[in-house]
Design a protein around this motif. Structure first.
Motif, short mmCIF file in Angstrom:
data_model
loop_
_atom_site.label_atom_id
_atom_site.label_comp_id
_atom_site.label_asym_id
_atom_site.label_seq_id
_atom_site.Cartn_x
_atom_site.Cartn_y
_atom_site.Cartn_z
N TRP A 9 0.82 -1.20 0.00
CA TRP A 9 0.00 0.00 0.00
C TRP A 9 0.87 1.26 0.00
O TRP A 9 0.53 2.27 -0.59
N GLU A 10 2.00 1.17 0.71
CA GLU A 10 2.84 2.36 0.81
C GLU A 10 3.85 2.47 -0.32
O GLU A 10 4.62 3.44 -0.38
N ARG A 27 6.51 12.53 -4.92
CA ARG A 27 6.47 11.10 -4.65
C ARG A 27 5.03 10.66 -4.72
O ARG A 27 4.19 11.15 -3.97
N VAL A 28 4.74 9.76 -5.66
CA VAL A 28 3.36 9.32 -5.83
C VAL A 28 3.21 7.88 -5.37
O VAL A 28 4.15 7.09 -5.45
N PHE A 29 2.05 7.55 -4.87
CA PHE A 29 1.79 6.17 -4.46
C PHE A 29 1.50 5.32 -5.68
O PHE A 29 0.77 5.73 -6.57
N ARG A 30 2.08 4.12 -5.68
CA ARG A 30 1.83 3.19 -6.78
C ARG A 30 0.35 2.84 -6.87
O ARG A 30 -0.19 2.70 -7.95
N VAL A 206 6.01 -12.19 -14.42
CA VAL A 206 4.76 -11.56 -14.03
C VAL A 206 5.10 -10.51 -12.99
O VAL A 206 5.71 -10.82 -11.97
N VAL A 207 4.75 -9.29 -13.27
CA VAL A 207 5.10 -8.20 -12.36
C VAL A 207 3.85 -7.67 -11.69
O VAL A 207 2.85 -7.37 -12.34
N LEU A 208 3.92 -7.59 -10.37
CA LEU A 208 2.80 -7.07 -9.58
C LEU A 208 3.39 -6.07 -8.60
O LEU A 208 4.29 -6.41 -7.83
N HIS A 209 2.93 -4.85 -8.64
CA HIS A 209 3.46 -3.80 -7.78
C HIS A 209 4.98 -3.70 -7.89
O HIS A 209 5.69 -3.51 -6.91
#
Lengths: 254, 218
Positions: A9-10, A27-30, A206-209
């Motif tokens: 989340w962070e 700085r943006v949150f993913r 496979v990319v996640l976050h």
């Protein structure tokens, strides 16, 4: 809440947003949407920001979570972006900017529909609850978001997944029977995830976050920990050129 | 670069407003999601069309179905209106969303070994399959006759939206927004592929889409 969920989340991305020679370090949150930062950028640059584009002039879609965009567009660190304003011609490659709240709400309803077979839980949230839910997205408040998310009583019969292959979007839904990510992938894109053929091949990931979760992870666990703010699990399948092949070829040539 | 006439055409008919749109939104901004006609499409799927000669410095442009030339769009779009009137009775015309990818991503695709590239092309290749969509009005919104249409699997929801709006053009005041819903539940994103919606939400052999001129399911 687990450590993983908190960290996911962070997760954030450092950006340098420039506009007519002025730079803004951001700085943006993913796990958020770009338009939620437009107000901040607009007041910083004193002009109405309506879209962003990358260094090589590719417009950045507003309707995908930032982390997904970053993974798909193979962003750099820091991610250098530029602002387009109302005065600029709106790029043709991305959706026209509309109300993010209702967009998000409908994505959540769709996710809810996939889980439960209807969107009743999302539609029957009280006005206050819906506002609180949306507010938790805007303020990026994890505790509130997960509290509201739990109110949807998701049944986990099916897991809503949005799958991206390099650039193309392939929407998929996984029927969950305790599947692992690897099994799900074999089922969704058997062309790429034939376990026998690709086992020792690092071409497909496979990319996640921004991370590559192990293929042995159960999909529903991944969903619980790493769900995106719109109730979907956005998985980016990245097919990379096999570096060792390219290197050996280069060596052979030299 | 001259203005793409497709754009002005779509602006006047207020093309592909997102169902999530607020009605106060200016429709001309809304309709800016450009589309290209299927006849403009040549070439294979993932071929990047480089914008300038500075190869790897520029990002490549492509449509979902392949590259196309701007000149062609201009020459062919003039008679588009008539064509649409003729062929749109049961069959919804194809219009693909354009997409653009970053240099980093396009370099990676270009460097894929041919076998892998073919595989990727095959997966992302638009299928020629057609699906059936049943359109239902909500409330006082005028109904369509006929109300069952065929649409290509790989079309975005925006095409369907534009189509319904065009069909209702005569019975609706100019500038009316249109919201569409799947199974009376949620409004799909304009860039969502109708085929995928069909796969997951179809009842029987049809995808039931309801449309309304006001927000129906908050």
């Amino acid at each position: 809440m687990s450590e993983i969920a908190r960290k996911v989340w962070e997760g954030s991305i450092n950006c340098i947003v420039s506009y007519r020679g002025t730079e803004c370090y951001l700085r943006v949150f993913r796990n958020s949407y770009f338009p939620l930062y437009f107000q901040l950028l607009s007041s910083y640059f004193n002009d109405e920001v309506s879209f962003l584009y990358t260094e090589d002039d590719v417009p950045v879609a507003w309707n995908k979570p930032i982390g997904v965009l970053y993974d798909l567009m193979q962003g750099t660190s820091p991610w250098r972006l530029s602002c387009g304003t109302k005065a600029d011609e709106y790029p043709e490659y991305i959706l026209p900017l509309t109300d993010v709240e209702s967009y998000w709400c409908n994505q959540m309803k769709e996710a809810c529909y996939i889980h439960n077979g209807n969107s009743k839980q999302m539609m029957s949230l009280s006005r206050d609850d819906s506002l609180t839910f949306w507010h938790s997205v805007v303020t990026h408040n994890q505790t509130t978001w997960f509290r509201m998310f739990a109110k949807l009583h998701l049944q986990f019969k099916r897991i809503p997944i949005r799958l991206y292959l390099n650039d193309s979007k392939l929407d998929k839904v996984v029927q969950w029977h305790g599947q692992t990510l690897g099994e799900a992938m074999c089922e969704l894109i058997p062309e790429l995830f034939d376990m026998k053929r690709w086992r020792n091949n690092d071409q497909v990931s496979v990319v996640l976050h921004g991370v590559e979760p192990p293929l042995q992870c159960p999909v529903d666990d991944l969903y619980r920990e790493c769900v995106y703010v719109d109730g979907f699990l956005h998985l980016c399948v990245i097919v990379k050129p096999n570096l060792s092949d390219a290197e050996s070829k280069a060596e052979g040539e030299s | 670069m001259s203005r793409n006439p497709l754009v002005s055409e779509s602006e006047s008919s207020s093309a592909c407003a997102s169902p999530a749109l607020q009605s106060s939104e200016n429709l001309s901004t809304v309709s800016q999601m450009h589309v290209s006609s299927p006849r403009d499409i040549i070439g294979p799927n993932v071929d990047g069309e480089l914008k300038s000669s500075g190869e790897q410095k520029t990002a490549s442009t492509r449509t979902n179905e392949g590259s196309h030339s701007k000149v062609q769009i201009q020459s062919e779009s003039e008679d588009e209106d008539e064509d649409e009137e003729e062929e749109s009775d049961h069959y919804i015309r194809n219009e693909m969303l354009k997409s653009k990818i970053t240099t980093a991503a396009s370099i990676m695709i270009d460097r894929l070994p041919p076998v892998t590239k073919q595989l990727v092309d095959k997966i992302t290749e638009p299928s020629s399959e057609k699906i059936t969509v049943r359109c239902q009005p909500i409330g006082s919104t005028p109904s369509l006759t006929p109300n069952v249409f065929k649409i290509s699997y790989h079309q975005p929801v925006a095409t369907l939206h534009k189509f319904i709006l065009k069909k209702l053009k005569k019975s609706l005041p100019k500038g009316t927004s249109l919201y569409i819903y799947v199974n009376n539940s949620f409004a799909p994103a304009p860039d969502e592929i109708v085929g995928c919606l069909f796969d997951h939400f179809a009842s029987g052999e049809e995808l039931v889409v309801s449309y309304c001129t006001v927000v129906a399911f908050g």
